[in-house]
Design an enzyme around this catalytic site. Sequence first.
Site, PDB file in Angstrom:
ATOM      1  N   PRO A 104     121.115 -40.802 118.757  1.00  0.00           N
ATOM      2  CA  PRO A 104     120.657 -40.017 119.917  1.00  0.00           C
ATOM      3  C   PRO A 104     120.916 -38.526 119.687  1.00  0.00           C
ATOM      4  O   PRO A 104     121.945 -38.149 119.152  1.00  0.00           O
ATOM      5  CB  PRO A 104     121.527 -40.528 121.063  1.00  0.00           C
ATOM      6  CG  PRO A 104     122.247 -41.718 120.550  1.00  0.00           C
ATOM      7  CD  PRO A 104     122.264 -41.640 119.069  1.00  0.00           C
TER       8      PRO A 104
ATOM      9  N   LYS B   9     126.461 -33.912 122.369  1.00  0.00           N
ATOM     10  CA  LYS B   9     126.157 -35.341 122.360  1.00  0.00           C
ATOM     11  C   LYS B   9     127.294 -36.171 122.954  1.00  0.00           C
ATOM     12  O   LYS B   9     127.349 -37.377 122.783  1.00  0.00           O
ATOM     13  CB  LYS B   9     125.861 -35.780 120.924  1.00  0.00           C
ATOM     14  CG  LYS B   9     124.644 -35.057 120.341  1.00  0.00           C
ATOM     15  CD  LYS B   9     124.175 -35.723 119.081  1.00  0.00           C
ATOM     16  CE  LYS B   9     124.133 -34.749 117.928  1.00  0.00           C
ATOM     17  NZ  LYS B   9     123.787 -35.417 116.671  1.00  0.00           N
TER      18      LYS B   9
ATOM     19  N   ARG C  75     122.963 -36.911 105.685  1.00  0.00           N
ATOM     20  CA  ARG C  75     121.891 -37.255 106.612  1.00  0.00           C
ATOM     21  C   ARG C  75     120.536 -37.060 105.938  1.00  0.00           C
ATOM     22  O   ARG C  75     120.394 -36.228 105.047  1.00  0.00           O
ATOM     23  CB  ARG C  75     121.951 -36.370 107.861  1.00  0.00           C
ATOM     24  CG  ARG C  75     123.201 -36.535 108.704  1.00  0.00           C
ATOM     25  CD  ARG C  75     123.167 -37.796 109.549  1.00  0.00           C
ATOM     26  NE  ARG C  75     124.348 -37.912 110.384  1.00  0.00           N
ATOM     27  CZ  ARG C  75     125.475 -38.537 110.015  1.00  0.00           C
ATOM     28  NH1 ARG C  75     125.560 -39.106 108.825  1.00  0.00           N
ATOM     29  NH2 ARG C  75     126.501 -38.599 110.830  1.00  0.00           N
TER      30      ARG C  75
END
Length: 268
Positions: free
Chosen positions: A2, A51, A250
């Site tokens: 998310p 987040k 990532r």
Amino acid sequence: MPEGDTVWRSCRRLHEVLAGRTLTRSEFRVPALATTDLTGTRVLEVRSRGKHQLFRFDNQMTLHTHLRMEGTWRIFTAGRRWSGGPGHEIRSILATAEHDAVGYRLPVIELIPTANESDAVGHLGPDLLGPDWDPEEAGRRMSAEPDRTIGEALLDQRNLAGIGTLYRAEVLFLQGLHPRTPVAKVKNLTRLVERAQQLLFVNRWRPEQATTGDLRPGRRTYVFDRELEPCRRCGTPIQAETFGPLGQERRSFWCPRCQPLVETDVSA
Ligand SMILES: [Zn+2]
């Protein structure tokens, strides 16, 4: 994973159903909080910070959670069947007379004094969707490590809070920057982070994350998750690689033609 806009929307929904209400049941299925019971406590508000999620209660305590890759908070009307995953994945239940908020697979869950929230989220840079958003401060923080790649700097939540791999890939495409461009070579960091903020802002109320303005499936992004597909601008196959600090690698996506790598100054 998310991104900031998804967490923001989730916290808005949690706030709508929980704020001002008294908990009729609470459960924390983690060892440190196994005996904690917040039944009878009133929820003051639910806020996102980057987040992270912060549930503030009227007993001066805050429940701090983070979703990382797998976690989610789901809301169900009281009495309805829960459908967020198997029961053993439930980490927390906060129930009112009307709703059950159920936290699944939460890797971070702790109860802290509200006065000490900064211990949990004080390291974060300006929140792209928060009242403290400050593009110049985000740019300043990124410039502190000029040799780092812009791709890593944008994901570092200590620089600015809320960007994940989707918005990183998309904003770098829109600005014509290769993900491995050193921070020092990015001419206008403020403009870059302002553009990123605009992308999160337009998506904050909708479940589909689109940066192209086209919400149809398969058309929502320029480069994210489009490895080897043709660039929407020039037709060149989109490239992808995984990089980043050890343990935090990532996936990165870019168009080699629209986002050429500029590593060194070109002398005249
Ligand atoms: Zn291109």
